[in-house]
Design an enzyme around this catalytic site. Sequence first.
Site, PDB file in Angstrom:
ATOM      1  N   ASP A 125       0.861  -1.190   0.000  1.00  0.00           N
ATOM      2  CA  ASP A 125       0.000   0.000   0.000  1.00  0.00           C
ATOM      3  C   ASP A 125       0.896   1.238   0.000  1.00  0.00           C
ATOM      4  O   ASP A 125       1.131   1.877   1.019  1.00  0.00           O
ATOM      5  CB  ASP A 125      -0.929  -0.001   1.208  1.00  0.00           C
ATOM      6  N   ASN A 232      -7.188  -1.926   7.899  1.00  0.00           N
ATOM      7  CA  ASN A 232      -7.022  -0.982   9.011  1.00  0.00           C
ATOM      8  C   ASN A 232      -7.251   0.468   8.600  1.00  0.00           C
ATOM      9  O   ASN A 232      -6.954   1.384   9.356  1.00  0.00           O
ATOM     10  CB  ASN A 232      -5.626  -1.138   9.641  1.00  0.00           C
ATOM     11  N   ALA A 235     -11.892   6.373   8.633  1.00  0.00           N
ATOM     12  CA  ALA A 235     -12.123   7.804   8.845  1.00  0.00           C
ATOM     13  C   ALA A 235     -12.727   7.918  10.235  1.00  0.00           C
ATOM     14  O   ALA A 235     -13.652   7.173  10.571  1.00  0.00           O
ATOM     15  CB  ALA A 235     -13.070   8.360   7.791  1.00  0.00           C
ATOM     16  N   THR A 410      -5.934   2.449  17.266  1.00  0.00           N
ATOM     17  CA  THR A 410      -6.761   1.349  16.783  1.00  0.00           C
ATOM     18  C   THR A 410      -8.222   1.722  17.000  1.00  0.00           C
ATOM     19  O   THR A 410      -8.527   2.723  17.644  1.00  0.00           O
ATOM     20  CB  THR A 410      -6.438   0.062  17.552  1.00  0.00           C
ATOM     21  N   MET A 411      -9.090   0.929  16.454  1.00  0.00           N
ATOM     22  CA  MET A 411     -10.516   1.203  16.528  1.00  0.00           C
ATOM     23  C   MET A 411     -10.957   1.348  17.991  1.00  0.00           C
ATOM     24  O   MET A 411     -10.961   0.382  18.748  1.00  0.00           O
ATOM     25  CB  MET A 411     -11.267   0.047  15.856  1.00  0.00           C
ATOM     26  N   HIS A 434       4.617   4.704  13.510  1.00  0.00           N
ATOM     27  CA  HIS A 434       3.494   5.113  12.650  1.00  0.00           C
ATOM     28  C   HIS A 434       2.129   4.774  13.241  1.00  0.00           C
ATOM     29  O   HIS A 434       1.113   5.280  12.779  1.00  0.00           O
ATOM     30  CB  HIS A 434       3.627   4.480  11.268  1.00  0.00           C
ATOM     31  N   ALA A 436      -0.017   1.669  16.099  1.00  0.00           N
ATOM     32  CA  ALA A 436       0.067   0.700  17.194  1.00  0.00           C
ATOM     33  C   ALA A 436       0.883  -0.529  16.800  1.00  0.00           C
ATOM     34  O   ALA A 436       1.681  -1.037  17.578  1.00  0.00           O
ATOM     35  CB  ALA A 436      -1.341   0.290  17.625  1.00  0.00           C
ATOM     36  N   LYS A 510     -15.311   2.406   8.967  1.00  0.00           N
ATOM     37  CA  LYS A 510     -14.353   1.432   8.443  1.00  0.00           C
ATOM     38  C   LYS A 510     -14.969   0.654   7.289  1.00  0.00           C
ATOM     39  O   LYS A 510     -16.185   0.544   7.170  1.00  0.00           O
ATOM     40  CB  LYS A 510     -13.911   0.453   9.536  1.00  0.00           C
TER      41      LYS A 510
END
Length: 511
Positions: A125, A232, A235, A410-411, A434, A436, A510
Amino acid sequence: MKQGSRSEGARGDIRGYIQKTGERNLYRIKKGLVPNMNVEGHMYVNDKLKHLIDDEIEMYQLNRNSTFLPAVVQIANVSTLPGIVKASIALPDVHAGYGFSIGNVAAFDMSNEKAIISPGGVGFDINCGVRLIRTNLFYEDIKDKQDELAQLLFNNIPVGVGSQGCILCNQDKLDEALCLGMDWCVKEGYAWVEDKLNCEDNGRSFYADSNYVSVRAKKRGITQMGTLGAGNHYAEIQIVDEIYDKRSAKLMGIEKKNQVCIMIHSGSRGLGHQIATDALIEMEKSMTKYKIDVIDKQLACTPIHSKEGQNYLKAMGSACNFAWINRSSMTFLARQTFAKIFNQSPDDLDMHVIYDISHNIAKMEDHLVDGKMKKLLVHRKGSTRAFPPFHPAVPLDYQYCGQPILIGGTMGTYSYVLTGTDKAMETTFGSTCHGAGRALSRNKSRNTLNYMDVLQKMKEENISIRVASPKLIMEEAPESYKNVSEVVNTCHEAGISNKCFRLKPVAVIKG
């Protein structure tokens, strides 16, 4: 070492090659862990996170016939690549990845004709990154509209693996966009001029040349401009929860707790993935031509100045531009969403970009090595640039505080904004963590976590959530990741970044 043999190389008890240094949170990975290390490894980790590194090592040592390689071995493997300087560096969010671990920094001397570029050191990515947008709203202004905001954002921003973007794009427009990056967004009306000024490299890679992007990659990208994707990526609507450095936060337009921000985490989608795939195929072929023998076939590489190396740089630059356009397009959609709900213009809501940063990229930069300034190709995979105050690459607004560094949590957990330091320039090629970093594999998360338990926890935290794929609830649960606060504190204590402020999610979108 035979290419393709992934579990050979590491000698004896790996832990015997890991040595704590006198520097806080810094370990050495000594030469000899794998054959032919050109430099040693440096690993930043605190006591609370090190057990996860040890767990990876133990799993590997119990089954050396597995194709799995722990991050420590991958860090050592990278140190064998031609042209690497100083050290192969692991940051506290490090975990095993493709070839290079995620959370790895490696720099290669461009004056060395054998120095390489490797797609594995960037990731699939390309220019996966984070953007943070501030507002002049506070939690009191949105708490009664929290669910409405979450739903409208979810409706407006295309999410999920096969999602298609709202930006209609033909082949000519795509080629132009891949070359211009955020300048294209400004021209087309999807971004403000000032957006690009607070963006790494002003949101445009000058390596880019769309002629070096395959037809297949373009086909994958043409429908995905302005899409979040899955995994992962997210927004989030967030509120400022804690301010550590008031002076620096004020320069970013953050003055009080509970101020509302929007964080977007996404990358170059299918286009970037295809570019990486295409490059790996070409580089596997070219290694015979250039007599490069790698310890792990996933480290496929080619000399930076070779035809193949330059072709990848041009294609990678195009993917970087696509990712900046992607995040800019979603910024446009987020601004529209807030404008509709609050019946004010985005400008009246002060919806300005604080910063936009990449954490999967390779870039030419000047760094001091053994007392000499050198032009290096710095690979950052799952790591973030962390340039200090007064560095020429830092935007004018942030010259006095250093470059903002956006660390996504994280969420359901905290995110952070940090600032760059001189110590980072001296020790990590101007880099820090960058995010977790995963602690559990996606498969293990699905098998051990309960969907309803995760949702209940989010509800108890008063976080609105919208997700396209239910399995992501388990895969992206906080328990699947390392503690982001420990990761950030490790870097802060080591002096490679400074904490500025902390953000707490109130709504999560997500794929």
